[in-house]
Motif scaffolding. Sequence first.
Motif, PDB file in Angstrom:
ATOM      1  N   GLU A   7       0.594  -0.849   0.235  1.00 37.91           N
ATOM      2  CA  GLU A   7       0.230  -0.353   0.121  1.00 37.91           C
ATOM      3  C   GLU A   7       0.956   1.411  -0.051  1.00 37.91           C
ATOM      4  N   VAL A   8       1.715   1.436   0.305  1.00 38.31           N
ATOM      5  CA  VAL A   8       2.905   2.044   0.351  1.00 38.31           C
ATOM      6  C   VAL A   8       3.408   2.543  -0.757  1.00 38.31           C
ATOM      7  N   VAL A   9       3.350   1.298  -1.337  1.00 37.65           N
ATOM      8  CA  VAL A   9       4.209   1.921  -2.807  1.00 37.65           C
ATOM      9  C   VAL A   9       3.385   2.556  -3.771  1.00 37.65           C
ATOM     10  N   ASP A  10       2.101   1.920  -3.662  1.00 36.38           N
ATOM     11  CA  ASP A  10       1.024   2.215  -4.548  1.00 36.38           C
ATOM     12  C   ASP A  10       1.014   3.604  -4.085  1.00 36.38           C
ATOM     13  N   THR A  11       0.493   3.922  -3.366  1.00 38.33           N
ATOM     14  CA  THR A  11       0.557   5.514  -2.752  1.00 38.33           C
ATOM     15  C   THR A  11       1.735   6.248  -3.245  1.00 38.33           C
ATOM     16  N   LEU A  12       2.803   5.629  -3.382  1.00 36.08           N
ATOM     17  CA  LEU A  12       4.310   6.153  -3.782  1.00 36.08           C
ATOM     18  C   LEU A  12       3.666   6.204  -5.222  1.00 36.08           C
ATOM     19  N   GLU A  13       3.456   5.507  -6.755  1.00 39.25           N
ATOM     20  CA  GLU A  13       3.461   5.132  -7.241  1.00 39.25           C
ATOM     21  C   GLU A  13       2.109   6.464  -7.776  1.00 39.25           C
ATOM     22  N   GLU A  14       1.194   6.252  -7.049  1.00 38.85           N
ATOM     23  CA  GLU A  14      -0.293   7.966  -6.875  1.00 38.85           C
ATOM     24  C   GLU A  14       0.723   8.559  -7.184  1.00 38.85           C
ATOM     25  N   ALA A  15       1.387   9.609  -6.244  1.00 37.96           N
ATOM     26  CA  ALA A  15       1.522  10.775  -5.940  1.00 37.96           C
ATOM     27  C   ALA A  15       2.789  10.827  -7.202  1.00 37.96           C
ATOM     28  N   ALA A  16       3.470   9.654  -7.814  1.00 43.57           N
ATOM     29  CA  ALA A  16       4.141  10.397  -9.440  1.00 43.57           C
ATOM     30  C   ALA A  16       3.596  10.153 -10.550  1.00 43.57           C
ATOM     31  N   ASP A  17       1.796   9.339 -11.066  1.00 44.08           N
ATOM     32  CA  ASP A  17       0.776   9.279 -11.662  1.00 44.08           C
ATOM     33  C   ASP A  17       0.214  11.240 -11.560  1.00 44.08           C
ATOM     34  N   ALA A  18       0.276  11.806  -9.955  1.00 49.03           N
ATOM     35  CA  ALA A  18      -0.371  13.194  -9.995  1.00 49.03           C
ATOM     36  C   ALA A  18       0.802  14.167 -10.606  1.00 49.03           C
ATOM     37  N   PHE A  19       1.854  14.046 -10.199  1.00 49.31           N
ATOM     38  CA  PHE A  19       2.968  14.740 -10.984  1.00 49.31           C
ATOM     39  C   PHE A  19       2.594  15.319 -12.589  1.00 49.31           C
ATOM     40  N   GLU A  20       2.145  13.772 -12.490  1.00 49.35           N
ATOM     41  CA  GLU A  20       1.733  13.762 -14.444  1.00 49.35           C
ATOM     42  C   GLU A  20       0.356  14.240 -14.422  1.00 49.35           C
ATOM     43  N   THR A  21      -0.067  14.579 -14.001  1.00 48.62           N
ATOM     44  CA  THR A  21      -1.873  15.054 -14.461  1.00 48.62           C
ATOM     45  C   THR A  21      -1.617  16.839 -13.970  1.00 48.62           C
ATOM     46  N   VAL A  22       0.013  17.136 -13.427  1.00 48.76           N
ATOM     47  CA  VAL A  22      -0.546  18.532 -13.211  1.00 48.76           C
ATOM     48  C   VAL A  22       0.429  18.812 -14.907  1.00 48.76           C
ATOM     49  N   ALA A  23       1.595  18.335 -15.008  1.00 45.41           N
ATOM     50  CA  ALA A  23       1.578  18.329 -16.359  1.00 45.41           C
ATOM     51  C   ALA A  23       1.192  18.326 -17.119  1.00 45.41           C
ATOM     52  N   ASN A  24       0.452  17.356 -18.003  1.00 42.65           N
ATOM     53  CA  ASN A  24      -1.068  17.570 -18.167  1.00 42.65           C
ATOM     54  C   ASN A  24      -1.958  18.904 -18.400  1.00 42.65           C
ATOM     55  N   THR A  25      -2.619  19.319 -17.297  1.00 43.38           N
ATOM     56  CA  THR A  25      -3.094  20.038 -17.057  1.00 43.38           C
ATOM     57  C   THR A  25      -2.178  21.303 -17.746  1.00 43.38           C
ATOM     58  N   VAL A  26      -1.273  21.585 -17.420  1.00 44.70           N
ATOM     59  CA  VAL A  26      -0.359  22.980 -18.453  1.00 44.70           C
ATOM     60  C   VAL A  26      -0.480  22.558 -18.986  1.00 44.70           C
TER      61      VAL A  26
END
Lengths: 212, 212, 212
Positions: C185-204
């Motif tokens: 669950e911890v490494v899943d959450t870290l992967e979610e954080a990485a995905d969330a950065f991509e969402t930021v970049a996609n929005t930009v």
Amino acid sequence: MAFRLTPHERGFYPLFTRAAENIVVAADELAKLVAAEPGARPEIARRVKDAENAGDELTHEIMVKLNKVFVTPFDREDIYRLASSLDDVCDAIEEAADRIVLYRLGPLPPGVDAQVDVLQRAAARTVLAMPGLEKMAQLQEYWIDVNSLENEADEIYHRVLAGILSPAEPITDPAAVLEAIKLKEVVDTLEEAADAFETVANTVESIAVKEA
Amino acid sequence: MAFRLTPHERGFYPLFTRAAENIVVAADELAKLVAAEPGARPEIARRVKDAENAGDELTHEIMVKLNKVFVTPFDREDIYRLASSLDDVCDAIEEAADRIVLYRLGPLPPGVDAQVDVLQRAAARTVLAMPGLEKMAQLQEYWIDVNSLENEADEIYHRVLAGILSPAEPITDPAAVLEAIKLKEVVDTLEEAADAFETVANTVESIAVKEA
Amino acid sequence: MAFRLTPHERGFYPLFTRAAENIVVAADELAKLVAAEPGARPEIARRVKDAENAGDELTHEIMVKLNKVFVTPFDREDIYRLASSLDDVCDAIEEAADRIVLYRLGPLPPGVDAQVDVLQRAAARTVLAMPGLEKMAQLQEYWIDVNSLENEADEIYHRVLAGILSPAEPITDPAAVLEAIKLKEVVDTLEEAADAFETVANTVESIAVKEA
């Protein structure tokens, strides 16, 4: 600037109140389920499911109205988000009830009832707030109350989860590990329901600020 | 790649159809993966990944077009939501394939193939519906069909999950508990894919009501 | 709190930069937590929580401003999405830190530090990009860099997860199964954080295309 709302456009307000009232029904049934003997759970879970279905119909009614009317009392996106977030609360409550039955869980650990109690209070608070949308009254208090309830929910959730996953007596039995995983998912879902109430309140706040 | 010389705003329709056709490819490969011997899975999973990449490019193409054109055939937000929800279906299918390989799962329990079969039918139904967006035709039938498929998926999911987590023979082996958790995540992801098809259909319905 | 007398619509840019800088703080604290002895973790986790609270306040400030100003530098929905996606990054980082402490995890497996290292680099890259929003400059490079970081994160995540769930030595101890689930669950959450950065970049990227 003041707009006079035609009856059609005003029709959104009672629908939001009804959606919130329906969440009260779902949360109250969930509280009964959590207090019941395992054998009595499936029947109560069906009533939670009924509430979720009623919620789906209300969401659908709001969406259809949203798409049909030309003038809306506030931003279309806000109406969309408010209806969706109320629906998400109901879905999470139903999912928790469903999991308790589906996983054939035994007695629930202490703290689950406290999680559900916070959900009941958040639901009651949300019903009270909905008529305020029309008058744009007392929405700030509602937002503060729900945030405070969410903090309370968060603390209970952390305590319950620690008890399930890191009990004083280490878990040595494979079946107990599986039971812990199932319980974890139920309390996670209850925490999602609490978070979903906060999303409702944030949406309401966003509407209130815009209209101020 | 050849571009049709249609006015900008019509360019969205074929992109949605292509995104749906791409989901059919992903779902068909997933069906092959689920039917294959474990040793044959990694190669098939790569083809699911290829479909997901193709889907990403289509989504990106829709988003770029959305941001460039001045007039869109329907609300920008609806186009955004439709493209995103088609992308979510593809992502969930790819994630399920990826997990089956990554977790080095053994034989899959009965019912997983039935879950994938519903996904294939939902994908085929979605392809059929996309051209209806242009003519605003037969979208209600599509919405009803996908909701009915989602109910079917839900029933299968509940049955499969109960079999994995609460088998007739209690689980007594730690390795079997871990295997059950891994399987649970795969069937959860397949259920997410079914739910994502419903979100696509709900978005289409929302567009249809607005244009009616 | 003092407000600068800048034109309303320019006030958004520094808030986005501050939100990104705050993510750098959160990611740096998470790196310390991951490198620390288990006994030192709770105190560091509190500092991650402080950063998340600061992020919540910045998000709230952006939303209030969004709802109050009449003219925004770009689409309201884009501002909403950018603020939400920056908030999601911070939430995921805080959740990972919280879980490591709450689950009373022992030593973390190799690779978790590499996951966090990618998050730190993505955070630093995001801070660099935010001023580009005002000038609409070098946003394409940012988007490419974050996508490349996300691919790197994805490969590390897959390797770490395989090590946790399918180790060379089969897991034979129930407590080890539970520990594996918690780590997952911890490494899943870290992967979610990485995905969330991509969402930021996609929005930009979406904003950049629109303004081009």
